[in-house]
Design a protein around this motif. Structure first.
Motif, short mmCIF file in Angstrom:
data_model
loop_
_atom_site.label_atom_id
_atom_site.label_comp_id
_atom_site.label_asym_id
_atom_site.label_seq_id
_atom_site.Cartn_x
_atom_site.Cartn_y
_atom_site.Cartn_z
N GLU A 1 -3.78 -1.87 1.50
CA GLU A 1 -2.73 -1.58 0.52
C GLU A 1 -3.30 -0.83 -0.68
O GLU A 1 -2.62 0.03 -1.25
CB GLU A 1 -1.97 -2.84 0.10
N PHE B 1 -3.08 -6.49 -5.84
CA PHE B 1 -3.98 -6.76 -4.73
C PHE B 1 -5.32 -6.08 -4.94
O PHE B 1 -5.49 -5.28 -5.87
CB PHE B 1 -3.36 -6.33 -3.42
N VAL C 1 3.75 -0.72 2.72
CA VAL C 1 3.23 -1.82 1.88
C VAL C 1 4.35 -2.83 1.62
O VAL C 1 4.11 -4.04 1.62
CB VAL C 1 2.65 -1.27 0.57
N SER D 1 -8.73 -2.37 0.06
CA SER D 1 -7.92 -2.99 1.10
C SER D 1 -6.99 -1.90 1.59
O SER D 1 -6.91 -0.84 1.00
CB SER D 1 -7.10 -4.16 0.54
N ALA E 1 10.55 -7.67 2.71
CA ALA E 1 9.85 -7.04 3.83
C ALA E 1 10.84 -6.42 4.81
O ALA E 1 10.62 -5.32 5.33
CB ALA E 1 8.97 -8.06 4.55
N TRP F 1 -5.91 -5.22 5.99
CA TRP F 1 -5.02 -5.62 4.91
C TRP F 1 -5.69 -6.67 4.04
O TRP F 1 -6.67 -7.28 4.42
CB TRP F 1 -3.71 -6.17 5.46
N LYS F 2 -5.12 -6.90 2.90
CA LYS F 2 -5.51 -7.95 1.93
C LYS F 2 -6.88 -7.74 1.31
O LYS F 2 -6.99 -7.29 0.20
CB LYS F 2 -5.45 -9.33 2.58
N LYS G 1 4.69 -4.84 4.92
CA LYS G 1 3.60 -5.73 5.32
C LYS G 1 3.22 -6.73 4.24
O LYS G 1 2.80 -7.83 4.53
CB LYS G 1 2.37 -4.88 5.68
N ARG G 2 3.32 -6.31 2.98
CA ARG G 2 2.77 -7.16 1.93
C ARG G 2 3.78 -7.53 0.85
O ARG G 2 3.43 -8.21 -0.11
CB ARG G 2 1.57 -6.45 1.28
N GLU G 3 5.00 -7.05 0.98
CA GLU G 3 6.03 -7.31 -0.03
C GLU G 3 5.57 -6.95 -1.43
O GLU G 3 5.84 -7.66 -2.40
CB GLU G 3 6.47 -8.79 0.01
#
Lengths: 659, 172
Positions: free
Chosen positions: A348, A342, A264, A346, A201, A413-414, A267-269
Motif C-alpha cells: 500500500e 500504514f 488499497v 509495503s 472494501a 501487503w501491510k 484490500k486495506r480499507e
C-alpha cells in the motif's frame, strides 16, 4: 419524418433521465423500495430512447437527407458509406449525442451487471448517472440540436474535411469517448458514497472494474489518436502536446492513479477519502477537457464567442457537476471514517507513492495546458508552451515512477522488507544493467538512456513478478504451470499492463533518436539516410474518385538489396481546394521507414521533387505497448473475483427493515 | 513504526514529489515558453537569437519563393501584420493548408543577418478561419476591424494606411 422522430426520442430520453435522477434519490432517502427499483428500468428506457435517436441521425446521414443542417454541413452524396456513418460523430452536435448515448450504455450496464449491489447504493449511482445524462441531453436539445432542419433542402452537402476521412479517425472518437464517459461510473459511485456517508472494501471492489474498463478504453483511444496523427498528418511526429491531446492525457493519468488507489480501498480499507476525490477529479478532467477543448475555449476565445449560449451552458453544466460534487465532498467527506496509516515499505505504501507521482505528473501537464490561456485571459500576453516544456517537466517525474513500478507489485501487503524483494529481482536488475550498457552505446542524450533503461527494468521485473509467484525454475515445470493456472488473472493483467508501459516507453525513448532528411531531388537521384539508400524512381499523376494524386515511387535499398518500394502521394481535392499528404510507411516491427512527397519545382521538362524521409526506430512499439496495457486491463476484468464473490457488505443497522 | 513516523513519511513523500514537480515546471517554464510576436514587434525589438518565438501574421501574396541549397529545399516567404513584414525561411515541406494571403504561425528564431528561420510552420486552418493570435495582432495594428467583415487581402496591406483599409473593407 425521421429527424423529428429522433428529436422526439432524444426529448424522451431526457425525461427518462430526469426521472432516473429524482425518483430513485427520493426512494433511497426514504428507503422506499418501489421508487428505488424504478432506477434500472428507467436507465434501460433512457438507453433505448437514445439509441433510437442516434439511429435516426445515422439514417439521415445514410439516406443523404440534406434538409438536416448537420448532415448538410458535414456530408455529401459522393462520400463513401463508412464515412457517412462515422461522420455522424465527426462534428460537434453528433459527438454530443454519441457522448450521451455512451453514458446511457454505462447506466444500463450498471443496471444490468450491478445485481449484487445494495439497492440504495445502486439507486443512488443510477440517479447520479441520470443527472449527468440529463444535463447533456438538455445541452444537446437546447443549444446543439443535431436534427435542426434547413429550408429549402439543397441537392448536395458541403462534404467533410478529407483529412478526417480515415478509418483510424472513424473509430477514434467512440473509443476515446467510452473511456471518458466510463469514468462517470466511478464518479457516480463516489457521489453515492458521499451521500450515503460510507466507503468500505466492498465499495472499492465495485468501483475497480469500472475504473479499469474506462482506463483500458481511454488507453486505446489515446493510442489510436496518436497513431492517426502519425500516419495521416505526415509530420513524422506522434504527439504534439496540443491542448486537445493533453485533455485526454490528464484524465488518463488521474484515472491510472484511481485504478491503483481503489485497490488499497478494497484490500486495506485505507485511502478512502482520497479515492473518492480521485474519482471526482478524474471525471471532472474528462468532462472539462473534452468540452472546453471542443467548444474552443482552450484554443481560442474566438470559437467560444461564436455561440455564447453554448459556452455559457457548458460552463454552467461543468460548474454544476464539478462544483456541486466538490461542495458535497467538502461537506460529507469528514463523515467518512478515515483508514489507518500504514508502513511506508509495503504494497500500500508503494501504491501511495504511485498515486503521488501520477498526480504530480497530472498537475504538471494540467499547468502546462492551462497556463497559456490564463496568461492571455488575465494579462493579454500570448504565449505558448510546447514539447520542450513538457519533455523537461514530465520525464524527470516519470523516471522514478518507472523505477518504483518494478518492485512495487512484489512488496507484500501491510509490512514488507525491502531486501528480500530486491534479492528476488537480481535477474531483472542484471538485465537492466546490461540494457543500460547497450543504451549508453546506442542512444544519445541522458533522458532517453534513462527512460529506455527503466523501461527494460519495468518489463523484466514484471516478468520476474509472475515467475516468482509461480515459482518458475524452483519447482518442476508442471507444478509451476499448475500454480500459474490458479494464480488470479488480475495478477497476470497487472503484470501485462506494466510490461505494456515498458514497451511504450522503449518506443518513446527510441523515437527520440529518429532521423529525418528533407531533400529536393530529380527522378533517379539517390539519397542516403540511416544506412538506407532511397531512390526516387518515378512520379506519375493518377486520378482518384474526387481528387488527383501525384504518386511517387521510392525504392529503398540496404547494402544493395532492395528492402521495399514505397508510394507516397499528394492528393489535390478538386471541390474544396485542399491537398492532403498520403504517407507511405514500411515497418518491420523494429523500425519504420516513412516517406512523404511534397511540392514539384523547376521546369516541366526536368522537375525536382521535395521529399521528406524519416527513419523511426521502434515507432510501432509505442502503440503496441498501449495495446498490451489495454489487454492487461481486459485480462484483469475477466478475473472472476472482479465479478462475483464480492464481499457481502454488512447491512447498515437502520437499513435492516427496508432490506 | 510509530503512527507519527508513518505520517511523517507520507508528508515527506508528498512534499518531495509536489515540490519536485513545481520546481521542474517553473524551470521548464522559464526556459521553454514561446512568446507570440507580430512582425511589427519583431521589427521594433528583435528577440535574441537563442530565443524561440512564434511569429504570426498573414503570408504576403506573391512572396513565396522556393530555393535550393545543395539537395536541401528552402522556402522563403514574407509574413505581415499590415505594418511591417518579416522574411521567413523554412527548410522543409510547407503544410497542406499553407496558402498565400492566409494566416500562418511560424515557430523559430531571428538569426542575425538571416531573417527569421522557422523550424516549424503551422497553418492548420481553413480559409475562413484565422488563429486568434493573428486576428488580435491585426486588430491591434488597426488594419482590420472584425465588425466590417473579413480581413482585407494581405497583399495590399503594406501599401495601405489604416483609413484606406477600413474604407476598402466597408466598400465590399
Amino acid at each position: 419524418m425521421s429527424p423529428e422522430l429522433g428529436r422526439f426520442a432524444l426529448s424522451l430520453a431526457c425525461v427518462f433521465a430526469l426521472a432516473q435522477t429524482i425518483l430513485p434519490l427520493i426512494g433511497a432517502q426514504r428507503r422506499d423500495r418501489r421508487l428505488m427499483t424504478l432506477a434500472p428500468g428507467l436507465a434501460l428506457g433512457q438507453l433505448v430512447a437514445l439509441a433510437a435517436s442516434f439511429l435516426c441521425l445515422v439514417n439521415a446521414a445514410i439516406t443523404n437527407d440534406f434538409s438536416v443542417s448537420n448532415i448538410l454541413e458535414n456530408s455529401a452524396v459522393a462520400k463513401p458509406l463508412l464515412y457517412k456513418i462515422t461522420g455522424v460523430w465527426g462534428n460537434h452536435e453528433g459527438s454530443i449525442l454519441l457522448w450521451a448515448m455512451i453514458l446511457g450504455i454505462c447506466g444500463a450496464a450498471v443496471a444490468a451487471f450491478g445485481r449484487n449491489l445494495p439497492s440504495a447504493l445502486k439507486a443512488r449511482v443510477l440517479a447520479v448517472l441520470g443527472g449527468v445524462a440529463a444535463g447533456f441531453e438538455l445541452f444537446c436539445l437546447t443549444t446543439s440540436d443535431p436534427f435542426d432542419r434547413v429550408w429549402p433542402a439543397p441537392l448536395d452537402g458541403q462534404g467533410m474535411n478529407p483529412l478526417l476521412q480515415d478509418p483510424g479517425l472513424a473509430f477514434h472518437p467512440p473509443i476515446l469517448y467510452t473511456g471518458y464517459v466510463g469514468f462517470a461510473v466511478p464518479f457516480a459511485f463516489a457521489i453515492a458514497a458521499l451521500i450515503e456517508g460510507r466507503v468500505d472494501a466492498a465499495w472499492g471492489r465495485w468501483v475497480r472494474p469500472w475504473a479499469v474498463a474506462a482506463w483500458a478504453f481511454l488507453t486505446c483511444g489515446i493510442a489510436l489518436g496518436s497513431w492517426w496523427s502519425y500516419y495521416v498528418l505526415g509530420w513524422g511526429g506522434y504527439w504534439f502536446w496540443d491542448p486537445v491531446e493533453n485533455a485526454s492525457l490528464i484524465p488518463w493519468l488521474s484515472g491510472t492513479a484511481l485504478m491503483h488507489s481503489a485497490v488499497v480501498v478494497e484490500k486495506r480499507e485505507a485511502l478512502k477519502i482520497w479515492t473518492v476525490l480521485l474519482a471526482i477529479g478524474t471525471f471532472s478532467f474528462s468532462l472539462s477537457g473534452t468540452f472546453l477543448v471542443r467548444s474552443g475555449i482552450l484554443n481560442s476565445v474566438h470559437a467560444f464567442a461564436q455561440d455564447p449560449a453554448r459556452g455559457i451552458f457548458i460552463l454552467g453544466l461543468l460548474g454544476l457537476v464539478i462544483g456541486g460534487s466538490l461542495v458535497l465532498f467538502a461537506w460529507r467527506a469528514p463523515a467518512l471514517t478515515a483508514g489507518g496509516l500504514f508502513a511506508p515499505v509495503s504494497r500500500e505504501g508503494a501504491l501511495v507513492l504511485n498515486n503521488i507521482l501520477l498526480c504530480s505528473l497530472c498537475a504538471v501537464v494540467l499547468t502546462g495546458t492551462m497556463y497559456p490561456p490564463f496568461m492571455s485571459l488575465l494579462f493579454g500576453k500570448t504565449i505558448s508552451v510546447g514539447k520542450p516544456f513538457f519533455d523537461a517537466a514530465t520525464i524527470p517525474l516519470a523516471i522514478p515512477l518507472f523505477a518504483f513500478m518494478g518492485f512495487g507489485p512484489m512488496l507484500p501487503w501491510k509490512r514488507a522488507q525491502l531486501w528480500p524483494v530486491l534479492r528476488r529481482l537480481w535477474v531483472a536488475a542484471l538485465i537492466t544493467l546490461v540494457a543500460f550498457g547497450i543504451n549508453l552505446w546506442g542512444l544519445s542524450g541522458v533522458l532517453p538512456v534513462l527512460c529506455a533503461t527503466f523501461a527494460v527494468w519495468v518489463i523484466a521485473s514484471s516478468a520476474t513478478d509472475i515467475a516468482s509467484r509461480i515459482a518458475l525454475f524452483r519447482v518442476p515445470l508442471s507444478q509451476s504451470l499448475q500454480r500459474a493456472r490458479s494464480l488470479p488473472r488480475s495478477a497476470f493483467g497487472a503484470a501485462l499492463a506494466h510490461a505494456g508501459v515498458g514497451v511504450t516507453v522503449l518506443g518513446l525513448a527510441a523515437m527520440s533518436q529518429a532521423q529525418h532528411r528533407i531533400v529536393e531531388v530529380h527522378v533517379g537521384q539517390t539519397e542516403r539516410l540511416a544506412g538506407y539508400d532511397w531512390t526516387l524512381t518515378g512520379v506519375k499523376t493518377e486520378p482518384g474518385p474526387n481528387y488527383t494524386a501525384m504518386v511517387a515511387t521510392i525504392e529503398i535499398r540496404h547494402n544493395g538489396h532492395i528492402v521495399t518500394v514505397m508510394h507516397p502521394s499528394k492528393r489535390s481535392f478538386n471541390s474544396q481546394n485542399q491537398t492532403t499528404t498520403e504517407v507511405s510507411i514500411h515497418t518491420n516491427g523494429l523500425s519504420d521507414l516513412y516517406g512523404v512527397i511534397g511540392d514539384r519545382h523547376g521546369p516541366a521538362a526536368n522537375p525536382t521533387y521535395v521529399l521528406r524521409l524519416h527513419y523511426n526506430p521502434l515507432a510501432p512499439w509505442m502503440w503496441f505497448g498501449a495495446l498490451i496495457m489495454a489487454m492487461g486491463g481486459a485480462l484483469s476484468l475477466s478475473d472472476r473475483r472482479m465479478r462475483v464473490g464480492a464481499p457481502r457488505r454488512a447491512p447498515l443497522p437502520d437499513a435492516v427493515a427496508a432490506e | 513504526m510509530k503512527r507519527k513516523t508513518r505520517r511523517l513519511w507520507l508528508v515527506i513523500a508528498c512534499v518531495g514529489a509536489l515540490g519536485g514537480a513545481a520546481a521542474l515546471t517553473l524551470s521548464a517554464f522559464s526556459s521553454n515558453i514561446q512568446l507570440f510576436m507580430t512582425p511589427s514587434q519583431i521589427d521594433a525589438k528583435p528577440p535574441p537569437a537563442d530565443r524561440t518565438v512564434r511569429l504570426g501574421g498573414m503570408v504576403v501574396a506573391g512572396s513565396v519563393k522556393q530555393e535550393r541549397k545543395g539537395d536541401t529545399p528552402i522556402n522563403r516567404f514574407e509574413v505581415t501584420d499590415g505594418q511591417s513584414a518579416v522574411t521567413v525561411s523554412f527548410e522543409g515541406i510547407l503544410p497542406d493548408l499553407f496558402r498565400e494571403g492566409q494566416s500562418v504561425v511560424a515557430v523559430g528564431s531571428m538569426v542575425p543577418g538571416g531573417g527569421f528561420v522557422a523550424s516549424e510552420v503551422l497553418a492548420k486552418h481553413d480559409e475562413t478561419y484565422m488563429p486568434k493570435e493573428v486576428a488580435e495582432a491585426l486588430q491591434k495594428s488597426g488594419k482590420w476591424d472584425p465588425k466590417f467583415g473579413p480581413p482585407p487581402n494581405a497583399a495590399s496591406w503594406n501599401a495601405m494606411t489604416q483609413k484606406e483599409a477600413s474604407a476598402a473593407v466597408q466598400g465590399k
